[in-house]
Scaffold this active site. Structure first.
Site, PDB file in Angstrom:
ATOM      1  N   ARG A  41     -10.009  -8.051  -2.230  1.00  0.00           N
ATOM      2  CA  ARG A  41     -10.280  -6.626  -2.338  1.00  0.00           C
ATOM      3  C   ARG A  41     -11.734  -6.424  -2.761  1.00  0.00           C
ATOM      4  O   ARG A  41     -12.381  -7.340  -3.269  1.00  0.00           O
ATOM      5  CB  ARG A  41      -9.342  -5.979  -3.357  1.00  0.00           C
ATOM      6  CG  ARG A  41      -9.589  -6.408  -4.798  1.00  0.00           C
ATOM      7  CD  ARG A  41      -8.520  -5.893  -5.725  1.00  0.00           C
ATOM      8  NE  ARG A  41      -8.879  -6.121  -7.136  1.00  0.00           N
ATOM      9  CZ  ARG A  41      -8.070  -5.903  -8.156  1.00  0.00           C
ATOM     10  NH1 ARG A  41      -6.837  -5.457  -7.939  1.00  0.00           N
ATOM     11  NH2 ARG A  41      -8.473  -6.120  -9.398  1.00  0.00           N
ATOM     12  N   ARG A  42     -12.251  -5.224  -2.541  1.00  0.00           N
ATOM     13  CA  ARG A  42     -13.611  -4.917  -2.976  1.00  0.00           C
ATOM     14  C   ARG A  42     -13.560  -3.979  -4.185  1.00  0.00           C
ATOM     15  O   ARG A  42     -12.832  -2.980  -4.167  1.00  0.00           O
ATOM     16  CB  ARG A  42     -14.420  -4.267  -1.848  1.00  0.00           C
ATOM     17  CG  ARG A  42     -15.905  -4.090  -2.217  1.00  0.00           C
ATOM     18  CD  ARG A  42     -16.703  -3.530  -1.068  1.00  0.00           C
ATOM     19  NE  ARG A  42     -16.749  -4.410   0.075  1.00  0.00           N
ATOM     20  CZ  ARG A  42     -17.572  -5.454   0.192  1.00  0.00           C
ATOM     21  NH1 ARG A  42     -18.377  -5.775  -0.815  1.00  0.00           N
ATOM     22  NH2 ARG A  42     -17.563  -6.181   1.287  1.00  0.00           N
ATOM     23  N   SER A  56     -14.542  -1.091  -6.156  1.00  0.00           N
ATOM     24  CA  SER A  56     -15.137   0.157  -5.702  1.00  0.00           C
ATOM     25  C   SER A  56     -16.316   0.599  -6.556  1.00  0.00           C
ATOM     26  O   SER A  56     -17.096   1.468  -6.153  1.00  0.00           O
ATOM     27  CB  SER A  56     -14.075   1.267  -5.689  1.00  0.00           C
ATOM     28  OG  SER A  56     -13.553   1.471  -6.992  1.00  0.00           O
ATOM     29  N   GLU A  91      -2.318  -4.627  15.710  1.00  0.00           N
ATOM     30  CA  GLU A  91      -3.103  -3.443  16.026  1.00  0.00           C
ATOM     31  C   GLU A  91      -4.602  -3.754  15.957  1.00  0.00           C
ATOM     32  O   GLU A  91      -5.431  -2.869  16.100  1.00  0.00           O
ATOM     33  CB  GLU A  91      -2.758  -2.298  15.069  1.00  0.00           C
ATOM     34  CG  GLU A  91      -1.311  -1.854  15.171  1.00  0.00           C
ATOM     35  CD  GLU A  91      -1.014  -0.672  14.263  1.00  0.00           C
ATOM     36  OE1 GLU A  91      -1.250   0.468  14.692  1.00  0.00           O
ATOM     37  OE2 GLU A  91      -0.548  -0.908  13.136  1.00  0.00           O
TER      38      GLU A  91
END
Length: 343
Positions: free
Chosen positions: A316-317, A319, A220
């Site tokens: 991952r970041r 947050s 996608e």
């Protein structure tokens, strides 16, 4: 006579006689020597890499030659083409050298899209200079400098000549549709893409030339030129991979098996197997990332490029801090090591 690839093609030429495109219905990789010898006697092939234009009157002789060496598919092709007014060509490549003609480039791109060769396995050096910019229309390929007159002629007959794109590459589905795939929008897959069996490309998915999927994948996002995605890996909606033409330099970006690139994420380094890039996170080779231990405590900071090709990573970041973190599934790494022992 040995050979690397063979193709009998039918295509389009400009008014000046320049090739615009070539359609190879059934290209062959490492064709039987008897087939090449049979063709050589008819078309005057004497070795090397050659592109030889055919007259329609030669097709019957080629059909007989193909039948004499049990090349029934090629014989059927010549029978269908008999009587055509379209330009015909035979392209024989003795070896995989830098292409010299438009017909050679189309043969190599067709080998990729027919899944006869894998991405990065062909010499495509200089191919852009051999591919003309073409108007892809409802009446086929049209030379760009002839388009306005063709549009006017169509209007004079009460028709509209629809232009789908102006590009060096046509869409793959007009040249090859390999088995076991689904495509939401065929215009988003270029000729020269390698689409593995079991792959679904949704409407917003895109696959460039010399790139693609090796097996079951849900696409996608965008697979840029040169990027290869392993079996079982998915690309989420709107995600991006950095191709060699998009700033990746000589680094070949790849995705291993059973990976996930999250929606709107981006990838600018090679991934190993079972890796995940969090949705919305773009990781390049120069990104500074914080490695976490099993207790989610920071261990050290490295450039993401140092993790290229390693498996079982989660990008991952944070947050709260905004830092890119990488968590490793240690148990999976230990399992992999055990499975790959040879003693």
């Amino acid at each position: 006579m040995s050979n690397f690839a063979f193709g009998l093609g039918v295509g389009s030429q400009s008014a000046a006689g320049q090739w615009l495109e070539v359609y190879y219905h059934a290209p062959l990789l490492n064709a039987p020597e008897t087939l090449i010898q049979a063709v050589a006697e008819i078309v005057g092939y004497n070795g090397g890499n050659q592109t030889i234009e055919l007259a329609e009157s030669q097709l019957k002789a080629l059909e007989v030659a193909f039948l004499s060496v049990d090349a029934e598919q090629q014989a059927e092709l010549t029978e269908i083409l008999e009587g055509t007014r379209q330009p015909l060509v035979v392209c024989i490549l003795e070896s995989d050298q830098q292409p010299q003609t438009t017909a050679e480039v189309y043969l190599k791109l067709s080998l990729l899209s027919h899944r006869l060769v894998k991405p990065h396995s062909l010499n495509l050096t200089g191919m852009f200079g051999l591919l003309p910019n073409v108007a892809w229309t409802s009446e086929g390929a049209v030379a760009v400098n002839e388009l306005a007159n063709r549009q006017l002629a169509a209007r004079a007959q009460g028709r509209i000549l629809e232009v789908f794109s102006v590009d060096k590459f046509p869409k793959m589905a007009n040249y090859a549709v390999p088995e076991g795939i689904r495509i939401g929008d065929a215009a988003r897959i270029r000729l020269g893409a390698y689409v593995g069996e079991g792959t679904t490309v949704m409407h917003e998915g895109f696959i460039n030339f010399n790139a693609g999927t090796l097996g079951v994948s849900m696409v996608e996002g965008r697979i840029s030129a040169g990027v290869v995605v392993g079996n079982g890996s998915d690309l989420g909606g709107g995600c991006s991979t950095m191709g060699t033409l998009s700033g990746g330099n000589n680094v070949v970006i790849s995705v291993g098996e059973n990976c996930l690139i999250g929606a709107n994420a981006g990838l600018g380094l090679p991934l190993g197997d079972r890796c995940t890039v969090e949705a919305g996170l773009y990781v390049t080779g120069s990104s500074k990332v914080t490695l976490l231990d099993d207790h989610n405590q920071p261990v050290t900071v490295v450039k993401a490029a140092e993790l290229a090709g390693k498996s079982d990573l989660l990008f991952r970041r944070n947050s709260q801090t905004g830092q890119i973190e990488v968590k490793t599934n240690q148990s999976a790494i230990e399992l992999n090591a055990e499975l790959h022992k040879h003693n």
